[in-house]
Design a protein around this motif. Structure first.
Motif, PDB file in Angstrom:
ATOM      1  N   SER A  83       0.800  -1.220   0.000  1.00 11.86           N
ATOM      2  CA  SER A  83       0.000   0.000   0.000  1.00 11.86           C
ATOM      3  C   SER A  83       0.833   1.271   0.000  1.00 11.86           C
ATOM      4  CB  SER A  83      -0.937  -0.002   1.208  1.00 11.86           C
ATOM      5  OG  SER A  83      -0.212  -0.178   2.410  1.00 11.86           O
ATOM      6  N   ASP A  84       2.051   1.228   0.520  1.00  9.98           N
ATOM      7  CA  ASP A  84       2.848   2.452   0.590  1.00  9.98           C
ATOM      8  C   ASP A  84       3.176   3.012  -0.787  1.00  9.98           C
ATOM      9  OD1 ASP A  84       3.100   3.172   3.224  1.00  9.98           O
ATOM     10  OD2 ASP A  84       4.799   1.865   3.609  1.00  9.98           O
ATOM     11  N   LEU A  85       3.601   2.132  -1.687  1.00 11.60           N
ATOM     12  CA  LEU A  85       4.041   2.609  -2.998  1.00 11.60           C
ATOM     13  C   LEU A  85       3.195   2.051  -4.138  1.00 11.60           C
ATOM     14  CD1 LEU A  85       7.915   2.407  -2.533  1.00 11.60           C
ATOM     15  CD2 LEU A  85       6.448   4.414  -2.366  1.00 11.60           C
ATOM     16  N   LEU A  86       1.970   1.638  -3.817  1.00 15.79           N
ATOM     17  CA  LEU A  86       1.047   1.140  -4.838  1.00 15.79           C
ATOM     18  C   LEU A  86       1.636  -0.034  -5.612  1.00 15.79           C
ATOM     19  CD1 LEU A  86      -0.213   4.523  -6.332  1.00 15.79           C
ATOM     20  CD2 LEU A  86      -1.137   3.255  -4.425  1.00 15.79           C
ATOM     21  N   GLU A  87       2.459  -0.853  -4.935  1.00 17.96           N
ATOM     22  CA  GLU A  87       3.116  -1.954  -5.630  1.00 17.96           C
ATOM     23  C   GLU A  87       2.212  -3.166  -5.786  1.00 17.96           C
ATOM     24  OE1 GLU A  87       6.244  -2.440  -2.867  1.00 17.96           O
ATOM     25  OE2 GLU A  87       7.667  -1.276  -3.996  1.00 17.96           O
ATOM     26  N   GLY A  88       1.331  -3.382  -4.814  1.00 16.87           N
ATOM     27  CA  GLY A  88       0.695  -4.681  -4.693  1.00 16.87           C
ATOM     28  C   GLY A  88      -0.191  -5.073  -5.846  1.00 16.87           C
ATOM     29  N   SER A  89      -0.728  -4.129  -6.589  1.00 21.04           N
ATOM     30  CA  SER A  89      -1.667  -4.483  -7.644  1.00 21.04           C
ATOM     31  C   SER A  89      -1.007  -4.623  -9.000  1.00 21.04           C
ATOM     32  CB  SER A  89      -2.750  -3.411  -7.738  1.00 21.04           C
ATOM     33  OG  SER A  89      -2.170  -2.226  -8.236  1.00 21.04           O
ATOM     34  N   SER A  90       0.335  -4.476  -9.079  1.00 20.12           N
ATOM     35  CA  SER A  90       1.029  -4.477 -10.372  1.00 20.12           C
ATOM     36  C   SER A  90       0.325  -3.536 -11.345  1.00 20.12           C
ATOM     37  CB  SER A  90       1.086  -5.885 -10.960  1.00 20.12           C
ATOM     38  OG  SER A  90       1.767  -6.749 -10.106  1.00 20.12           O
ATOM     39  N   PRO A  91       0.277  -2.235 -11.036  1.00 21.57           N
ATOM     40  CA  PRO A  91      -0.525  -1.307 -11.833  1.00 21.57           C
ATOM     41  C   PRO A  91      -0.017  -1.174 -13.266  1.00 21.57           C
ATOM     42  CG  PRO A  91       0.900  -0.120 -10.314  1.00 21.57           C
ATOM     43  CD  PRO A  91       1.016  -1.562  -9.957  1.00 21.57           C
ATOM     44  N   ASN A  92      -0.979  -0.970 -14.161  1.00 21.64           N
ATOM     45  CA  ASN A  92      -0.660  -0.718 -15.562  1.00 21.64           C
ATOM     46  C   ASN A  92      -1.055   0.710 -15.911  1.00 21.64           C
ATOM     47  OD1 ASN A  92       0.089  -3.455 -16.130  1.00 21.64           O
ATOM     48  ND2 ASN A  92      -2.081  -3.977 -16.109  1.00 21.64           N
TER      49      ASN A  92
END
Length: 481
Positions: free
Chosen positions: A93-102
């Protein structure tokens, strides 16, 4: 076990401990995974485990030195740490990593550590940061944002079902299609933006033309709560000002801890986890092994550890606990990060007992028939490929307990739960040849519905499966019902 007090002056005389449960020499063992002094990196118990992410090779027994061990390095659980209550279900959640954003249509996301951690830039109103993070209906979404060259941010979904907007200059929020409760809270450096989703979808963030500073995405059940940081692997979660506790993370694949019981144990098993606590009767012979993991425990319901979650502690005791002792033990583990007793909710299956007829169960083709037999059971006959099915309502991410009585004479019988008729993406139970028994297991829902399918997957002519007492009920901690 209640706290004892002096009758006249009301002062505490005894503070109960785990050892008090075994005060009369009861057989069994008790473990505290939340206490680092109980955890070791080697099976001999000579190298203490002290850091989140380290492997757990031994958990010391608080009672009889009947330690739980795992000699194989590849089968060892890991140490995690989290606050007392878990709410944020979003990894990284800190760096928006968890969702593998596109990024879509010219959007860029730079993890620069500035402000709230990332900079999102769009080149047009169609620029999108698309997250694979699921948002189930009823969940609250929040994130921290500050204006850059763009002064607003919108939220949407892959199907356009979720829309809300946040003006990062004026601090005005508005709900849109399938959202409610859009709000903005001024924080140092910007705003905390939040909304409630009224439908299930994946999240999109729309920065417009220009840049915004973004971070601290949180998705949770229920109302908005203080932000919790959640690491990408889920082993470290923190909340400012809230004490955190350790736990054992089993990978639900092959991790396990084994205890050789020197004496026979007939009584109760208690397994306390961050999603809920299980208390169940159990009996083990002298010299037998009590195994915790991979997804259940010795003698337990299949997949039950998925409902329990990360393990805070467990106890095996050679007698039935009293009601007061059960309450005390539940409170003991709750104070250390576990949730309350797992209890099943309302029945979700329509006509799972077939007391009158076979209504509610639909054949998928003319190749399969379903009828109530003279014994009040559902008799499914296959004369080719096909299923008898029923769709039930579920909530994504929730755990459900399944029970079914089942008998067959030949063929390959199936009890499937999935997202389509005949599908087995959530659960499959298979039997072959002559079989009579009861299946008890659990599954985790992936969406708002699930399909129960019954039949012979081989589609052999004239194969007969008989089902009764089909039950699916959500498991939740008692305090959440």
């Amino acid at each position: 076990m209640p706290t004892l007090t002096y009758a006249n002056i009301g002062k505490v005389a005894i503070n109960p401990t785990l050892q008090d449960l075994f005060r009369y020499g009861e057989t069994g063992a008790a473990y505290d995974a939340f206490d680092l002094s109980s955890l070791f990196q080697d099976a001999a118990g000579t190298s203490p485990a002290t850091i989140v992410g380290q492997q757990i090779a031994l958990v010391s027994d608080r009672i009889h030195a009947t330690h739980a061990r795992q000699s194989s390095v590849s089968l060892r659980p890991l140490i995690g740490r989290a606050p007392k209550d878990r709410r944020n279900i979003y990894l990284g959640s800190d760096l928006l990593e968890g969702s593998s954003p596109n990024t879509v249509n010219g959007a860029t996301l730079v993890r620069d550590g500035v402000g709230f951690g990332t900079t999102l830039t769009g080149t047009s109103g169609a620029s999108i940061l698309q997250m694979s993070a699921p948002i189930a209906s009823g969940r609250t979404v929040s994130f921290f944002a500050a204006a850059g060259t763009s002064g607003s941010i919108g939220v949407g979904s892959t199907g356009g079902a979720i829309t809300a907007s946040f003006n990062l200059v004026t601090g005005v929020a508005s709900s849109g299609n399938n959202t409610t409760d859009a709000a903005m809270e001024h924080v140092s450096g910007g705003y905390r933006c939040s909304f409630k989703a009224l439908t299930s979808a994946n999240l999109r963030l729309l920065p417009g033309t220009g840049s915004i500073n973004l971070g601290k995405l949180q998705i949770e059940d229920g109302p908005l709560t203080p932000y919790q940081s959640f690491s990408l692997n889920g082993l470290i979660m923190t909340e400012e000002g809230v004490p955190s506790y350790y736990f054992a993370r089993l990978d639900m694949s092959d991790d396990r801890l084994d205890t050789v019981l020197p004496q026979a144990v007939t009584g109760d098993v208690v397994i306390a986890g961050r999603n809920g606590t299980l208390i169940a009767p159990a009996s083990y012979a002298a010299g037998s092994t009590f195994q915790l993991g991979p997804t259940s425990y010795t003698g337990g319901v299949s997949n039950i550890l998925r409902a329990v979650g990360d393990v805070v502690g467990w106890t095996v005791i050679g007698r039935t606990l009293t009601a007061a002792e059960r309450k005390w033990l539940l409170d003991y583990y709750k104070e250390r990060g576990a949730k309350g007793l797992l209890v099943p909710g309302p029945e979700l299956v329509v006509n799972g007992t077939f007391d009158v007829d076979a209504s509610g169960w639909t054949p998928s083709s003319a190749n399969v028939t379903a009828a109530r037999n003279a014994s009040g059971q559902l008799e499914v006959t296959n004369n080719g490929a096909g299923w008898v099915s029923q769709t039930i309502n579920t909530v994504a991410g929730k755990t459900y307990r399944v029970e079914v009585n089942w008998s067959q004479k030949q063929g390959a019988g199936r009890f499937n739960i999935g997202t389509v008729v005949g599908g087995a993406s959530l659960l499959t139970v298979t039997t072959y040849g002559n079989y009579t028994g009861t299946a008890a297991t659990t599954f985790v829902a992936s969406g708002s519905t699930a399909v129960i399918s019954l039949g012979d997957s081989s589609g052999g002519a004239g194969t007969v499966q008989i089902y009764d007492n089909i039950s699916v009920r959500e498991l939740r901690p008692e305090e959440e019902w």
